[in-house]
Design a protein around this motif. Structure first.
Motif, PDB file in Angstrom:
ATOM      1  N   ALA A 115      -8.224   7.319  13.003  1.00 42.92           N
ATOM      2  CA  ALA A 115      -7.888   8.890  12.306  1.00 42.92           C
ATOM      3  C   ALA A 115      -6.971   7.650  10.861  1.00 42.92           C
ATOM      4  N   VAL A 116      -6.232   7.171  11.145  1.00 42.29           N
ATOM      5  CA  VAL A 116      -5.260   6.027  10.303  1.00 42.29           C
ATOM      6  C   VAL A 116      -6.239   5.404   9.789  1.00 42.29           C
ATOM      7  N   VAL A 117      -6.980   4.605   9.509  1.00 43.40           N
ATOM      8  CA  VAL A 117      -8.083   3.770   9.296  1.00 43.40           C
ATOM      9  C   VAL A 117      -7.946   5.016   7.800  1.00 43.40           C
ATOM     10  N   ARG A 118      -8.896   6.097   8.084  1.00 35.80           N
ATOM     11  CA  ARG A 118      -9.804   6.714   7.130  1.00 35.80           C
ATOM     12  C   ARG A 118      -8.441   7.391   6.573  1.00 35.80           C
ATOM     13  N   ALA A 119      -7.131   7.654   6.896  1.00 31.72           N
ATOM     14  CA  ALA A 119      -6.144   8.333   5.774  1.00 31.72           C
ATOM     15  C   ALA A 119      -5.646   7.095   5.259  1.00 31.72           C
ATOM     16  N   THR A 120      -5.564   5.637   5.774  1.00 33.58           N
ATOM     17  CA  THR A 120      -5.342   4.907   4.667  1.00 33.58           C
ATOM     18  C   THR A 120      -5.488   4.185   4.040  1.00 33.58           C
ATOM     19  N   LEU A 121      -6.973   3.559   4.515  1.00 32.47           N
ATOM     20  CA  LEU A 121      -7.517   3.083   3.805  1.00 32.47           C
ATOM     21  C   LEU A 121      -8.962   2.261   3.643  1.00 32.47           C
ATOM     22  N   ALA A 122      -9.449   3.977   4.168  1.00 29.89           N
ATOM     23  CA  ALA A 122     -11.182   4.164   3.976  1.00 29.89           C
ATOM     24  C   ALA A 122     -10.357   5.234   2.157  1.00 29.89           C
ATOM     25  N   THR A 123      -9.580   4.940   1.794  1.00 36.48           N
ATOM     26  CA  THR A 123      -9.494   5.819   0.406  1.00 36.48           C
ATOM     27  C   THR A 123      -9.259   4.105  -0.843  1.00 36.48           C
ATOM     28  N   ALA A 124      -9.212   5.130  -2.116  1.00 35.71           N
ATOM     29  CA  ALA A 124      -9.690   4.763  -3.208  1.00 35.71           C
ATOM     30  C   ALA A 124      -8.421   3.446  -2.917  1.00 35.71           C
ATOM     31  N   SER A 125      -7.852   3.437  -2.645  1.00 36.22           N
ATOM     32  CA  SER A 125      -6.231   2.287  -2.595  1.00 36.22           C
ATOM     33  C   SER A 125      -6.878   1.578  -1.632  1.00 36.22           C
ATOM     34  N   GLY A 126      -7.116   2.119  -0.891  1.00 38.72           N
ATOM     35  CA  GLY A 126      -7.257   1.381   0.190  1.00 38.72           C
ATOM     36  C   GLY A 126      -8.758   0.488   0.352  1.00 38.72           C
ATOM     37  N   ARG A 127      -9.592   0.501  -0.998  1.00 34.02           N
ATOM     38  CA  ARG A 127     -10.489  -0.274  -1.140  1.00 34.02           C
ATOM     39  C   ARG A 127      -9.662  -1.113  -1.983  1.00 34.02           C
ATOM     40  N   ALA A 128      -9.084  -0.681  -3.061  1.00 38.41           N
ATOM     41  CA  ALA A 128      -8.462  -1.883  -4.040  1.00 38.41           C
ATOM     42  C   ALA A 128      -7.524  -3.068  -2.937  1.00 38.41           C
ATOM     43  N   LEU A 129      -7.218  -2.495  -2.144  1.00 41.95           N
ATOM     44  CA  LEU A 129      -5.996  -3.336  -1.420  1.00 41.95           C
ATOM     45  C   LEU A 129      -6.835  -4.181  -0.425  1.00 41.95           C
ATOM     46  N   LEU A 130      -7.801  -4.189   0.057  1.00 44.89           N
ATOM     47  CA  LEU A 130      -8.738  -4.668   0.851  1.00 44.89           C
ATOM     48  C   LEU A 130      -9.612  -5.670   0.102  1.00 44.89           C
TER      49      LEU A 130
END
Length: 97
Positions: free
Chosen positions: A31-46
């Motif tokens: 749930a934390v990963v989904r809310a933070t990294l599975a977003t457009a901003s999270g994809r940009a960071l990754l």
């Protein structure tokens, strides 16, 4: 100077001085990963982290320590990518809209 740690009375030895861990696991972690990294901003960071650490190469003269350090950085980025992929496949636990 590091803060003084108070020993925990129910533990013995070194474990008594270490703070208790509260690592996320399972559905809570996803749930934390989904809310933070599975977003457009999270994809940009990754993507940035991948360009910086995964796609990077060292010269043939790199030391063993440098190679190990880069491999550790790569493994963290790859773990984050894996968690995002897992979070996308996992059910959200929220009602469908």
């Amino acid at each position: 100077m590091s803060p003084r740690r108070t020993p925990q009375p129910d533990l013995i030895g070194r474990a008594a001085l270490d703070p208790p861990t509260t690592a996320l696991e399972g559905d809570e972690l996803l749930a934390v990963v989904r809310a933070t990294l599975a977003t457009a901003s999270g994809r940009a960071l990754l993507d940035h982290l991948a360009r910086r650490f995964v796609d990077r190469s060292l010269s043939p003269s790199a030391s063993d320590a440098e190679l190990r350090h880069l491999d550790g950085q790569r493994s963290v980025v790859l773990l984050l990518r894996h968690l995002v992929a897992t979070a996308r496949r996992a059910p959200t636990g929220e009602p469908a809209s």
